[in-house]
Write a protein that holds these residues in place. Structure first.
Motif, PDB file in Angstrom:
ATOM      1  N   GLN A   2      -1.663 -10.089  -7.078  1.00 43.00           N
ATOM      2  CA  GLN A   2      -1.442 -10.036  -5.932  1.00 43.00           C
ATOM      3  C   GLN A   2      -2.327 -11.665  -5.802  1.00 43.00           C
ATOM      4  N   HIS A  34       4.635  -8.972 -11.760  1.00 44.09           N
ATOM      5  CA  HIS A  34       4.484  -9.262 -10.305  1.00 44.09           C
ATOM      6  C   HIS A  34       3.572 -10.654 -10.067  1.00 44.09           C
ATOM      7  N   LEU A  36       2.936 -11.909  -6.112  1.00 43.29           N
ATOM      8  CA  LEU A  36       3.543 -11.420  -4.692  1.00 43.29           C
ATOM      9  C   LEU A  36       1.747 -12.058  -4.025  1.00 43.29           C
ATOM     10  N   VAL A  42       4.041  -9.545   2.546  1.00 42.21           N
ATOM     11  CA  VAL A  42       4.102 -10.455   1.747  1.00 42.21           C
ATOM     12  C   VAL A  42       5.529 -11.350   1.651  1.00 42.21           C
ATOM     13  N   HIS A  45       7.362 -12.870  -4.020  1.00 40.04           N
ATOM     14  CA  HIS A  45       8.185 -11.890  -5.058  1.00 40.04           C
ATOM     15  C   HIS A  45       8.340 -13.021  -5.617  1.00 40.04           C
ATOM     16  N   GLY A  69       0.658  -5.756  -0.416  1.00 35.12           N
ATOM     17  CA  GLY A  69       0.588  -5.177  -1.568  1.00 35.12           C
ATOM     18  C   GLY A  69       0.975  -4.121  -1.509  1.00 35.12           C
TER      19      GLY A  69
END
Length: 126
Positions: A2, A34, A36, A42, A45, A69
């Motif tokens: 994130q 992933h 974010l 968010v 993405h 997140g």
């Protein structure tokens, strides 16, 4: 991973986040990453598969909720092996919102999260 893209984050800080993220991916070689982009929610993405180049783009938002997140991943049914957050730490933390998976906070200020592992780093160039 994130990335804090709240209003307090500038391009210099995002460049540092990108370097940290690249080293994490290079050393850990995960099957999937992933990414974010989060301010109070968010905002973006992205998913990178193993072997793909992972790079951040500048995406600036407003306020800050670095726990957003966790909610996103839960809604999407994504259960990460580890959650890494690159942030300046200027957010509210609630132990009640701590997820069951490991959380690593990479924080560019002297703020400490009350749960997970805290790693501090400086934005100053050597």
């Amino acid at each position: 991973i994130q990335v804090d893209v709240s209003g307090s984050i500038n391009q210099n800080e995002l460049d540092h986040y990108n370097g940290h993220m690249q080293r994490i991916v290079s050393q850990c070689n995960p099957e999937r990453v992933h990414v974010l982009y989060v301010d109070t929610d968010v905002c973006k993405h992205e998913v990178f598969e193993q072997g793909e180049e992972v790079a951040l783009t500048f995406y600036c938002g407003g306020g800050t909720d670095m726990e957003a997140g966790f909610t996103f991943l839960d809604k999407e049914g994504i259960n990460p092996e580890v959650f890494v957050c690159l942030t300046d730490g200027y957010t509210d933390f609630s132990v009640a919102n701590a997820p069951d998976y490991p959380v690593i906070w990479c924080i560019s200020s002297d703020i400490k999260a009350p749960y997970g592992e805290n790693i501090s780093f400086s934005l100053e160039q050597a």
